[in-house]
Structure formats: C-alpha cells, structure tokens
Design a protein around this motif. Structure first.
Motif, PDB file in Angstrom:
ATOM      1  N   GLY A  48       0.787  -1.224   0.000  1.00 19.29           N
ATOM      2  CA  GLY A  48       0.000   0.000   0.000  1.00 19.29           C
ATOM      3  C   GLY A  48       0.818   1.272   0.000  1.00 19.29           C
ATOM      4  O   GLY A  48       0.346   2.315   0.467  1.00 19.29           O
ATOM      5  N   ALA A  49       2.025   1.213  -0.532  1.00 21.07           N
ATOM      6  CA  ALA A  49       2.891   2.385  -0.549  1.00 21.07           C
ATOM      7  C   ALA A  49       3.408   2.627  -1.961  1.00 21.07           C
ATOM      8  O   ALA A  49       3.272   1.780  -2.853  1.00 21.07           O
ATOM      9  N   GLY A  50       3.993   3.806  -2.168  1.00 23.02           N
ATOM     10  CA  GLY A  50       4.528   4.150  -3.466  1.00 23.02           C
ATOM     11  C   GLY A  50       5.829   4.908  -3.347  1.00 23.02           C
ATOM     12  O   GLY A  50       6.202   5.394  -2.261  1.00 23.02           O
ATOM     13  N   ALA A  51       6.515   5.059  -4.464  1.00 21.57           N
ATOM     14  CA  ALA A  51       7.818   5.730  -4.469  1.00 21.57           C
ATOM     15  C   ALA A  51       7.715   7.174  -3.990  1.00 21.57           C
ATOM     16  O   ALA A  51       8.653   7.695  -3.377  1.00 21.57           O
ATOM     17  N   HIS A  52       6.576   7.815  -4.242  1.00 21.45           N
ATOM     18  CA  HIS A  52       6.423   9.222  -3.852  1.00 21.45           C
ATOM     19  C   HIS A  52       6.348   9.402  -2.339  1.00 21.45           C
ATOM     20  O   HIS A  52       6.463  10.528  -1.844  1.00 21.45           O
ATOM     21  N   GLN A  53       6.172   8.312  -1.594  1.00 22.94           N
ATOM     22  CA  GLN A  53       6.078   8.391  -0.134  1.00 22.94           C
ATOM     23  C   GLN A  53       7.410   8.161   0.572  1.00 22.94           C
ATOM     24  O   GLN A  53       7.490   8.282   1.792  1.00 22.94           O
ATOM     25  N   LEU A  54       8.439   7.840  -0.172  1.00 23.04           N
ATOM     26  CA  LEU A  54       9.717   7.515   0.454  1.00 23.04           C
ATOM     27  C   LEU A  54      10.353   8.749   1.076  1.00 23.04           C
ATOM     28  O   LEU A  54      10.431   9.807   0.456  1.00 23.04           O
ATOM     29  N   SER A  55      10.838   8.575   2.297  1.00 22.29           N
ATOM     30  CA  SER A  55      11.598   9.642   2.946  1.00 22.29           C
ATOM     31  C   SER A  55      13.022   9.678   2.429  1.00 22.29           C
ATOM     32  O   SER A  55      13.626  10.751   2.306  1.00 22.29           O
ATOM     33  N   ALA A  56      13.585   8.513   2.134  1.00 22.23           N
ATOM     34  CA  ALA A  56      14.946   8.422   1.605  1.00 22.23           C
ATOM     35  C   ALA A  56      15.173   7.023   1.050  1.00 22.23           C
ATOM     36  O   ALA A  56      14.528   6.057   1.462  1.00 22.23           O
ATOM     37  N   LEU A  57      16.098   6.940   0.115  1.00 22.13           N
ATOM     38  CA  LEU A  57      16.577   5.674  -0.426  1.00 22.13           C
ATOM     39  C   LEU A  57      17.966   5.433   0.144  1.00 22.13           C
ATOM     40  O   LEU A  57      18.853   6.288   0.019  1.00 22.13           O
ATOM     41  N   LEU A  58      18.159   4.279   0.783  1.00 24.05           N
ATOM     42  CA  LEU A  58      19.426   3.934   1.411  1.00 24.05           C
ATOM     43  C   LEU A  58      20.047   2.765   0.650  1.00 24.05           C
ATOM     44  O   LEU A  58      19.412   1.718   0.500  1.00 24.05           O
ATOM     45  N   LEU A  59      21.265   2.929   0.171  1.00 19.15           N
ATOM     46  CA  LEU A  59      21.935   1.894  -0.613  1.00 19.15           C
ATOM     47  C   LEU A  59      23.131   1.341   0.158  1.00 19.15           C
ATOM     48  O   LEU A  59      24.017   2.097   0.562  1.00 19.15           O
ATOM     49  N   THR A  60      23.132   0.022   0.355  1.00 17.33           N
ATOM     50  CA  THR A  60      24.233  -0.604   1.082  1.00 17.33           C
ATOM     51  C   THR A  60      25.482  -0.732   0.222  1.00 17.33           C
ATOM     52  O   THR A  60      26.598  -0.660   0.719  1.00 17.33           O
ATOM     53  N   HIS A  61      25.284  -0.968  -1.082  1.00 18.62           N
ATOM     54  CA  HIS A  61      26.413  -1.064  -2.010  1.00 18.62           C
ATOM     55  C   HIS A  61      25.865  -1.061  -3.429  1.00 18.62           C
ATOM     56  O   HIS A  61      24.650  -0.968  -3.639  1.00 18.62           O
ATOM     57  N   LEU A  62      26.773  -1.154  -4.388  1.00 15.86           N
ATOM     58  CA  LEU A  62      26.400  -0.904  -5.777  1.00 15.86           C
ATOM     59  C   LEU A  62      26.427  -2.155  -6.646  1.00 15.86           C
ATOM     60  O   LEU A  62      26.513  -2.060  -7.872  1.00 15.86           O
ATOM     61  N   HIS A  63      26.317  -3.321  -6.049  1.00 18.78           N
ATOM     62  CA  HIS A  63      26.124  -4.552  -6.815  1.00 18.78           C
ATOM     63  C   HIS A  63      24.805  -4.460  -7.573  1.00 18.78           C
ATOM     64  O   HIS A  63      23.804  -3.957  -7.042  1.00 18.78           O
ATOM     65  N   SER A  64      24.775  -4.990  -8.795  1.00 14.11           N
ATOM     66  CA  SER A  64      23.615  -4.801  -9.664  1.00 14.11           C
ATOM     67  C   SER A  64      22.308  -5.296  -9.065  1.00 14.11           C
ATOM     68  O   SER A  64      21.262  -4.672  -9.242  1.00 14.11           O
ATOM     69  N   ASP A  65      22.340  -6.415  -8.333  1.00 14.31           N
ATOM     70  CA  ASP A  65      21.079  -6.937  -7.807  1.00 14.31           C
ATOM     71  C   ASP A  65      20.475  -6.038  -6.740  1.00 14.31           C
ATOM     72  O   ASP A  65      19.278  -6.105  -6.470  1.00 14.31           O
ATOM     73  N   HIS A  66      21.289  -5.156  -6.148  1.00 12.74           N
ATOM     74  CA  HIS A  66      20.791  -4.260  -5.103  1.00 12.74           C
ATOM     75  C   HIS A  66      20.337  -2.903  -5.639  1.00 12.74           C
ATOM     76  O   HIS A  66      19.730  -2.127  -4.911  1.00 12.74           O
ATOM     77  N   ILE A  67      20.638  -2.622  -6.912  1.00 13.14           N
ATOM     78  CA  ILE A  67      20.244  -1.328  -7.490  1.00 13.14           C
ATOM     79  C   ILE A  67      19.551  -1.506  -8.838  1.00 13.14           C
ATOM     80  O   ILE A  67      19.404  -0.548  -9.593  1.00 13.14           O
ATOM     81  N   ALA A  68      19.095  -2.725  -9.141  1.00 12.49           N
ATOM     82  CA  ALA A  68      18.556  -3.016 -10.465  1.00 12.49           C
ATOM     83  C   ALA A  68      17.396  -2.109 -10.848  1.00 12.49           C
ATOM     84  O   ALA A  68      17.222  -1.766 -12.023  1.00 12.49           O
ATOM     85  N   ASP A  69      16.579  -1.722  -9.893  1.00 10.41           N
ATOM     86  CA  ASP A  69      15.399  -0.891 -10.191  1.00 10.41           C
ATOM     87  C   ASP A  69      15.574   0.548  -9.724  1.00 10.41           C
ATOM     88  O   ASP A  69      14.595   1.256  -9.476  1.00 10.41           O
ATOM     89  N   LEU A  70      16.812   1.012  -9.654  1.00  8.19           N
ATOM     90  CA  LEU A  70      17.061   2.394  -9.275  1.00  8.19           C
ATOM     91  C   LEU A  70      16.368   3.353 -10.237  1.00  8.19           C
ATOM     92  O   LEU A  70      15.713   4.315  -9.815  1.00  8.19           O
TER      93      LEU A  70
END
Length: 286
Positions: A48-70
């Motif tokens: 029940g949430a959407g991208a427009h509601q995010l307070s922040a995006l936190l990235l642990t690292h830049l491996h492709s599987d962790h940022i595939a839908d950036l």
C-alpha cells in the motif's frame, strides 16, 4: 516501534516468487527503502505504498542486484509526485553512489525529455540529493536517526550497513558482508538485525566455480546468526536467500541460525513483516 518489511528476499538469480533485495523500514511516520532490487515497486505497491512516499533511499552497495530498479524508483517517484516544488529524494549510499545515480538519469535521458515536453508541470529532471558516507551519522529528522558503518564485501568496496533508531527501538540493515568488527559495533544492542545469508553447504555442491566464488564474500546463515549473538540483538531477520528457500525447508534454515542465536529468528517470503519494539536486545557478547 519500527516496522520492517522484507519487500524482496531474492538474489541475482531471477525467481518468480522473490523480488530482488530490498527492505522497507517505517519509523516515526517516515519510510526508508533499503536497496532497490528488481521488482521493488511492485512489492511496495503490495504493502500500500509508493515511491512518492519515500523519505529516503538507502543503498548498502552498488552490486547490480541491489540497485537493479534504481531507475524505476527515480522515474516513478518523479511522475507520481504531484505536490508543487516537491523536495528532492535523498539518496544515501557509499562513495560511487553519485556517479551511479548520474549515469542512471543519463540512461533515462530520452524518457525524461519526452515527459518534460508532454507535461507542463514537469519542468526539470527527477530531483535527487545524493549523500555519500562510509561511517557516522547520516540522518536526523523528527526523532529518527540513522548512522552507518563500513562492512566487508570485498572486492566490492566500499559497502555500508545502516542503523535506524526511533523512540528507543533500533534496526540494523547489514547488506552483503562477511562477519566484521565494524558491523558488530554498529549492531551492538540493536532491537533487530536484518542480514543477508547464503547456504554455503549447498552452494559448495555446485559445479560452477563462478557460483561457488560467492561463498567467500557473503555470510552463511550460521555466520549471520553469530554476528547477531555477539551484538546482543533481539531479533535476527534473514533475507537475500541464496539459494532460494525451497518449500518445506524453512525449519532447516531456522535450525542453522538457532545453533548460534537463541532469540527470535525471522525468515519468510517477500512481504514478511516484523515489528521491533524498544528494549528488544541483550548485552552484547562480542
């Protein structure tokens, strides 16, 4: 109280039942997305949430599987935010994050141009505000505090873990890592530790050396549980299962963790939720 939702519990291997690595943390009316693996916005919609509601995006690292839908997160937040003069999306990650975000926006440059040309109220590209850290406090708003510490996922470097605190409750999201003192220190006394895990006993049986290579820079179930025990956390939340948990084997995974950690252990499918309350910790032993 802090609520943790495992939006995506999968791995780089596409799985029809598990989205890519991503975790949603709700604290004090704020909403933090930790990593953005494939399918993350569909899973976000399911709660029940959407991208427009995010307070922040936190990235642990830049491996492709962790940022595939950036790109999907950035574009969807942009086109689904209708408030005038909406603030930029804070993106907090390790050094290199700004370069990746810039490259992603450039890759979507044609799309961004089309939408600006078509919609009078879109007058510029998706607004973002990137902050790069390896250690220390990174967020403090309305009684929600976040700090980071380095982890060990070499040769992927730098990588970070996040500790989110609100109202006496605390959650640490480890990302991909092997056991390391900096994660022990960050997780010390936390209410919950969200940790990625692999079954090294199963991966070691595979013929492909490239797949067996992953064993040397990820934590096994037992190693993640031992980290939780040393840190004295109250709840161990397992995610990013490699290989995916086969139906009917959940208790095998739980038993491996329980051999090292004698408190609450949570694992499950995408959308599994865990509530973390103040006081859910023990004295660290590490």
């Amino acid at each position: 109280m802090i609520e943790v939702t495992l939006l995506g519990t999968g791995s780089p291997i596409p799985d029809p039942d598990r989205a890519g690595p991503s975790t949603l943390v709700r604290a004090g009316g704020q909403m933090f997305l930790i990593d953005c693996g494939r399918g993350v916005l569909q899973r976000l919609a399911a709660v029940g949430a959407g991208a427009h509601q995010l307070s922040a995006l936190l990235l642990t690292h830049l491996h492709s599987d962790h940022i595939a839908d950036l790109g999907d997160v950035l574009i969807t937040r942009w086109v689904s935010t209708f408030a005038p003069d909406a603030p930029p999306l804070p993106i907090i990650g390790p050094p290199g994050t700004a370069e990746v975000v810039d490259a992603t926006l450039k890759a979507f440059g044609f799309d961004i141009g089309y939408r600006i040309a078509h919609h009078a109220d879109l007058t510029g590209p998706p607004p973002v505000e990137v902050h790069e850290y390896t250690e220390g406090p990174v967020w403090e708003h309305d009684d929600v505090r976040i700090r980071v510490a380095p982890t060990d996922h070499r040769p992927v470097t730098p990588t970070i873990a996040f500790r989110i605190e609100h109202g006496g409750a605390s959650v640490v999201a480890a990302g991909d890592t092997v056991p390391c003192p900096s994660l022990d220190a960050l997780a010390a006394g936390a209410g919950a530790l969200v940790h990625t895990v692999i079954r090294k006993d199963l991966i070691d049986l595979l013929a492909q050396q490239r797949i067996r290579d992953i064993c040397d820079y990820h934590s096994s179930v037992q190693e993640a549980a031992a980290t939780a025990a040393r840190a004295g956390v109250g709840i161990l939340i397992l995610t990013h299962y490699v290989p995916a948990i086969a139906a009917g084997t959940e208790e095998q995974w739980r038993a491996l963790a329980a051999a090292e950690f004698d408190r609450q252990i949570e694992l499950g499918d995408d959308l599994h939720r865990v509530q973390v309350h103040p006081g859910m910790c023990v004295k660290p032993t590490g």
